[in-house]
Motif scaffolding. Structure first.
Motif, PDB file in Angstrom:
ATOM      1  N   PHE A 287     -27.292 -12.363 -38.280  1.00 39.99           N
ATOM      2  CA  PHE A 287     -28.093 -11.242 -37.783  1.00 39.99           C
ATOM      3  C   PHE A 287     -27.337  -9.934 -38.004  1.00 39.99           C
ATOM      4  N   GLU A 288     -28.091  -8.909 -38.342  1.00 42.95           N
ATOM      5  CA  GLU A 288     -27.511  -7.581 -38.497  1.00 42.95           C
ATOM      6  C   GLU A 288     -27.655  -6.852 -37.155  1.00 42.95           C
ATOM      7  N   HIS A 289     -26.561  -6.287 -36.690  1.00 37.85           N
ATOM      8  CA  HIS A 289     -26.589  -5.512 -35.431  1.00 37.85           C
ATOM      9  C   HIS A 289     -27.013  -4.104 -35.818  1.00 37.85           C
ATOM     10  N   TYR A 290     -28.326  -3.859 -35.876  1.00 35.68           N
ATOM     11  CA  TYR A 290     -28.779  -2.598 -36.489  1.00 35.68           C
ATOM     12  C   TYR A 290     -29.012  -1.479 -35.492  1.00 35.68           C
ATOM     13  N   GLU A 291     -29.021  -1.821 -34.213  1.00 38.59           N
ATOM     14  CA  GLU A 291     -29.115  -0.796 -33.167  1.00 38.59           C
ATOM     15  C   GLU A 291     -28.423  -1.394 -31.957  1.00 38.59           C
ATOM     16  N   ILE A 292     -27.925  -0.560 -31.048  1.00 43.28           N
ATOM     17  CA  ILE A 292     -27.112  -1.070 -29.939  1.00 43.28           C
ATOM     18  C   ILE A 292     -27.650  -2.375 -29.348  1.00 43.28           C
ATOM     19  N   SER A 293     -28.949  -2.420 -29.061  1.00 50.31           N
ATOM     20  CA  SER A 293     -29.517  -3.591 -28.389  1.00 50.31           C
ATOM     21  C   SER A 293     -30.365  -4.463 -29.309  1.00 50.31           C
ATOM     22  N   ASN A 294     -30.317  -4.216 -30.606  1.00 50.40           N
ATOM     23  CA  ASN A 294     -31.234  -4.920 -31.507  1.00 50.40           C
ATOM     24  C   ASN A 294     -30.529  -5.576 -32.681  1.00 50.40           C
ATOM     25  N   PHE A 295     -30.950  -6.798 -32.947  1.00 50.39           N
ATOM     26  CA  PHE A 295     -30.311  -7.658 -33.934  1.00 50.39           C
ATOM     27  C   PHE A 295     -31.418  -8.292 -34.776  1.00 50.39           C
ATOM     28  N   ALA A 296     -31.252  -8.259 -36.107  1.00 47.58           N
ATOM     29  CA  ALA A 296     -32.332  -8.805 -36.945  1.00 47.58           C
ATOM     30  C   ALA A 296     -31.762  -9.488 -38.165  1.00 47.58           C
ATOM     31  N   LYS A 297     -32.480 -10.512 -38.633  1.00 45.09           N
ATOM     32  CA  LYS A 297     -32.158 -11.110 -39.928  1.00 45.09           C
ATOM     33  C   LYS A 297     -32.558 -10.083 -40.991  1.00 45.09           C
ATOM     34  N   PRO A 298     -31.954 -10.134 -42.194  1.00 46.63           N
ATOM     35  CA  PRO A 298     -32.301  -9.131 -43.212  1.00 46.63           C
ATOM     36  C   PRO A 298     -33.812  -9.038 -43.423  1.00 46.63           C
ATOM     37  N   GLY A 299     -34.307  -7.810 -43.438  1.00 49.43           N
ATOM     38  CA  GLY A 299     -35.743  -7.565 -43.673  1.00 49.43           C
ATOM     39  C   GLY A 299     -36.606  -7.730 -42.436  1.00 49.43           C
ATOM     40  N   CYS A 300     -35.999  -7.999 -41.277  1.00 47.17           N
ATOM     41  CA  CYS A 300     -36.808  -8.291 -40.078  1.00 47.17           C
ATOM     42  C   CYS A 300     -36.628  -7.267 -38.957  1.00 47.17           C
ATOM     43  N   ARG A 301     -36.127  -6.074 -39.292  1.00 49.88           N
ATOM     44  CA  ARG A 301     -35.985  -5.040 -38.250  1.00 49.88           C
ATOM     45  C   ARG A 301     -37.353  -4.650 -37.693  1.00 49.88           C
ATOM     46  N   SER A 302     -37.357  -4.129 -36.476  1.00 46.98           N
ATOM     47  CA  SER A 302     -38.602  -3.601 -35.908  1.00 46.98           C
ATOM     48  C   SER A 302     -38.908  -2.293 -36.632  1.00 46.98           C
ATOM     49  N   GLN A 303     -40.046  -2.268 -37.330  1.00 40.13           N
ATOM     50  CA  GLN A 303     -40.391  -1.023 -38.039  1.00 40.13           C
ATOM     51  C   GLN A 303     -40.782   0.056 -37.039  1.00 40.13           C
ATOM     52  N   HIS A 304     -41.443  -0.359 -35.953  1.00 39.52           N
ATOM     53  CA  HIS A 304     -41.884   0.652 -34.988  1.00 39.52           C
ATOM     54  C   HIS A 304     -40.681   1.309 -34.304  1.00 39.52           C
ATOM     55  N   ASN A 305     -39.779   0.506 -33.751  1.00 45.20           N
ATOM     56  CA  ASN A 305     -38.643   1.104 -33.051  1.00 45.20           C
ATOM     57  C   ASN A 305     -37.752   1.896 -34.003  1.00 45.20           C
ATOM     58  N   SER A 306     -37.716   1.496 -35.267  1.00 48.84           N
ATOM     59  CA  SER A 306     -36.903   2.248 -36.235  1.00 48.84           C
ATOM     60  C   SER A 306     -37.437   3.667 -36.403  1.00 48.84           C
ATOM     61  N   ILE A 307     -38.727   3.869 -36.159  1.00 47.66           N
ATOM     62  CA  ILE A 307     -39.297   5.229 -36.216  1.00 47.66           C
ATOM     63  C   ILE A 307     -38.568   6.140 -35.236  1.00 47.66           C
ATOM     64  N   TYR A 308     -38.316   5.624 -34.017  1.00 44.83           N
ATOM     65  CA  TYR A 308     -37.616   6.441 -33.015  1.00 44.83           C
ATOM     66  C   TYR A 308     -36.203   6.796 -33.484  1.00 44.83           C
ATOM     67  N   TRP A 309     -35.556   5.850 -34.123  1.00 44.25           N
ATOM     68  CA  TRP A 309     -34.149   6.056 -34.506  1.00 44.25           C
ATOM     69  C   TRP A 309     -34.011   6.788 -35.832  1.00 44.25           C
ATOM     70  N   ASN A 310     -35.121   6.894 -36.596  1.00 43.30           N
ATOM     71  CA  ASN A 310     -35.065   7.565 -37.897  1.00 43.30           C
ATOM     72  C   ASN A 310     -35.639   8.970 -37.852  1.00 43.30           C
ATOM     73  N   ASP A 311     -35.875   9.483 -36.651  1.00 38.68           N
ATOM     74  CA  ASP A 311     -36.390  10.852 -36.523  1.00 38.68           C
ATOM     75  C   ASP A 311     -37.768  10.998 -37.172  1.00 38.68           C
ATOM     76  N   GLU A 312     -38.584   9.926 -37.126  1.00 37.07           N
ATOM     77  CA  GLU A 312     -39.944  10.013 -37.667  1.00 37.07           C
ATOM     78  C   GLU A 312     -40.905  10.305 -36.512  1.00 37.07           C
ATOM     79  N   ASN A 313     -42.123  10.706 -36.871  1.00 33.76           N
ATOM     80  CA  ASN A 313     -43.078  11.154 -35.848  1.00 33.76           C
ATOM     81  C   ASN A 313     -43.840   9.995 -35.221  1.00 33.76           C
TER      82      ASN A 313
END
Ligand code: SF4
Length: 383
Positions: free
Chosen positions: A230-256
Motif C-alpha cells: 500500500f502507498e501511504h499517500y495521505e496521513i490517514s490514507n493508504f492505497a494500492k497503486p491506482g486505487c487512491r480516492s479521487q474525491h478526497n484527492s481533490i481536497y489535497w490537490n487544491d481542486e474545486n
C-alpha cells in the motif's frame, strides 16, 4: 475537474467520539431531500464550466437514506452538471445500516465506490466508541460488498482506542489485508472535549487515549501497509497503486468542489463557503432563498470567506504536506512569488535536520515520523 460532496446528516445513534454534524432523528428526511435538490439546482453555476469527476455522499450515515432519494439526487446532479463519462461515485455506509439488497440497488444507480465505517473488528473497541454495529456485522458487510461486486471499496479503521492492544490492532490489520480491499483510511482516535467520549473521560468513566500507544499503533500501521504493497499517500490514507480516492484527492490537490447540505464546505479557488450547521435552519433558509429567487439572497444559508494570497499559501502548505506528493517550492514561487518560497525554505530547515522532512529536488515531504506532527509543522510554516 471538480467534485461534488453531498452531506447526509442523519445517523441511527450518536457515536461517542463523533464531532460531525448529524442528527439521530430521521423525521425530516423528506423535507431535507427536497431542500437539497433545490440547493443543487440553485448552485449549478458554482463550478463554472468545469467537468465533475467525483460525487461523494458523506455524513452522517448516507446508507440510512432510502435508495429512491439517492436516485433522485443523482438525477438532479446529472441534469444540472457536466459529468465525465465514468465519475467516481462514493457512498459512506455503516455496517448496521445496509444490506445486500440495498447494495445491489445502489450499484444499479451507478454508485461505484463504497466506504465502510468498520473502525474495529473487536466488540469491546466498538463498545468503547459507542458504535452500534458489532464485529459480526463488520464481517458480514464485507462479504456482502464482495458478493455485489463494487468496483472500489475502502474501509475505515480507528487506532489509539484505549481498549485496542497492539495485538488486537495487528489482528484488525490482518483481517483488513485478508479482504483484498485496496484502500484503507486509518484514523487516530482524537477526543474532542464536547463529545460524549470527551465528557465520559473527563468524569473518569472511561480511560483516556495514550499518545505513546497511538504512536506505536501508527508505526505498526505504516510498516504493515508498506509490507502489503500500500502507498501511504495521505496521513490517514493508504492505497494500492491506482486505487487512491479521487474525491478526497481533490481536497489535497487544491481542486474545486461544491458541498451541499448542512455544514458542507465548498471551494472555488478564490473563496471558501460553508453551509449552516443546523438542519431546520438549512431547510428554512434554502427554501426562503429559492423562493426569493434573487442571487442577493443566496448568502443566507451559508457564510463565505474570500481567501487572501496568504490564506491560499497557508492552505497549500497544509494540504500538500499531508500528502506523499509533498510541497513544491517552484509552485510556491510561481503562484505566490519568490518571497514566499524563500520564507518557506528558510523555515523548513529545522525539520530537515530533525528528520521530520525530506527534500527531493524542489519538493519537500514529511517523513513517516513527520506525518505524526503534520498539523503542528504546517502551522509553524504558515504566514
Ligand atoms: S456514524 Fe459517523 S457521523 Fe454518525 S454519529 Fe457515528 S461517527 Fe458520527
Amino acid at each position: 475537474m471538480a467534485g461534488i460532496y453531498i452531506h447526509i446528516p442523519f445517523c441511527k445513534s450518536k457515536c461517542a467520539y463523533c464531532n460531525f454534524f448529524s442528527l439521530v432523528s430521521e423525521k425530516k428526511i423528506v423535507e431535507y431531500v427536497d431542500a437539497l435538490k433545490k440547493e443543487l439546482v440553485a448552485r449549478k453555476q458554482y463550478l463554472g464550466n468545469e467537468k465533475v469527476k467525483t460525487i461523494y455522499f458523506g455524513g452522517g450515515t448516507p446508507s440510512l437514506l432510502p435508495v429512491k432519494y439517492i436516485d433522485e439526487i443523482l438525477g438532479i446532479v446529472n441534469d444540472n452538471f457536466d459529468l465525465i463519462s465514468n465519475p467516481e461515485i462514493t457512498l459512506e455506509a455503516n455496517p448496521d445500516t445496509i444490506n445486500k439488497e440495498q447494495l445491489f440497488d445502489l450499484k444499479s444507480l451507478g454508485i461505484n465506490r463504497i466506504s465502510v465505517g468498520i473502525q474495529s473488528f473487536h466488540d469491546d473497541d466498538l463498545k468503547y466508541l459507542d458504535r452500534k454495529h458489532d464485529s459480526k456485522h463488520a464481517l458480514q458487510i464485507i462479504d456482502d460488498l464482495k458478493c455485489v461486486g463494487f468496483e472500489k471499496l475502502t474501509l475505515d479503521l480507528i487506532y489509539g482506542i484505549p481498549t485496542l492492544t497492539e495485538e488486537k490492532w495487528n489482528k484488525n490489520l490482518d483481517i483488513f489485508f485478508s479482504t483484498g480491499i485496496s484502500h484503507l483510511s486509518a484514523y487516530a482516535l482524537t477526543v474532542e472535549p464536547k463529545t460524549i467520549l470527551g465528557q465520559r473521560i473527563e468524569k473518569g468513566d472511561l480511560q483516556d487515549v495514550s499518545e505513546e500507544e497511538t504512536v506505536r499503533h501508527y508505526n505498526i500501521l505504516v510498516e504493515r501497509t508498506k509490507e502489503n504493497g500500500f502507498e501511504h499517500y495521505e496521513i490517514s490514507n493508504f492505497a494500492k497503486p491506482g486505487c487512491r480516492s479521487q474525491h478526497n484527492s481533490i481536497y489535497w490537490n487544491d481542486e474545486n468542489y461544491l458541498g451541499l447540505g448542512p455544514s458542507a464546505h465548498s471551494y472555488d479557488g478564490n473563496s471558501r463557503q460553508w453551509n449552516v450547521s443546523n438542519l431546520t435552519k438549512y431547510i428554512q433558509l434554502v427554501n426562503a432563498d429559492i423562493d426569493a429567487d434573487t442571487d442577493a439572497d443566496m448568502g443566507r444559508y451559508y457564510e463565505k470567506e474570500i481567501l487572501s494570497k496568504e490564506d491560499k499559501f497557508n492552505e497549500y502548505v497544509m494540504t500538500s504536506l499531508r500528502t506523499s506528493w509533498g510541497c513544491n517550492v517552484e509552485k510556491i514561487e510561481r503562484d505566490y512569488g519568490k518571497s514566499y518560497s524563500d520564507y518557506f525554505q528558510k523555515n523548513v530547515k529545522k525539520y530537515l535536520e530533525s528528520g521530520e522532512m525530506l527534500k527531493n529536488f524542489n519538493t519537500y515531504h514529511l517523513t513517516d515520523k513527520g506525518m505524526l506532527f503534520a498539523d503542528g509543522i504546517a502551522a509553524e510554516l504558515f504566514l
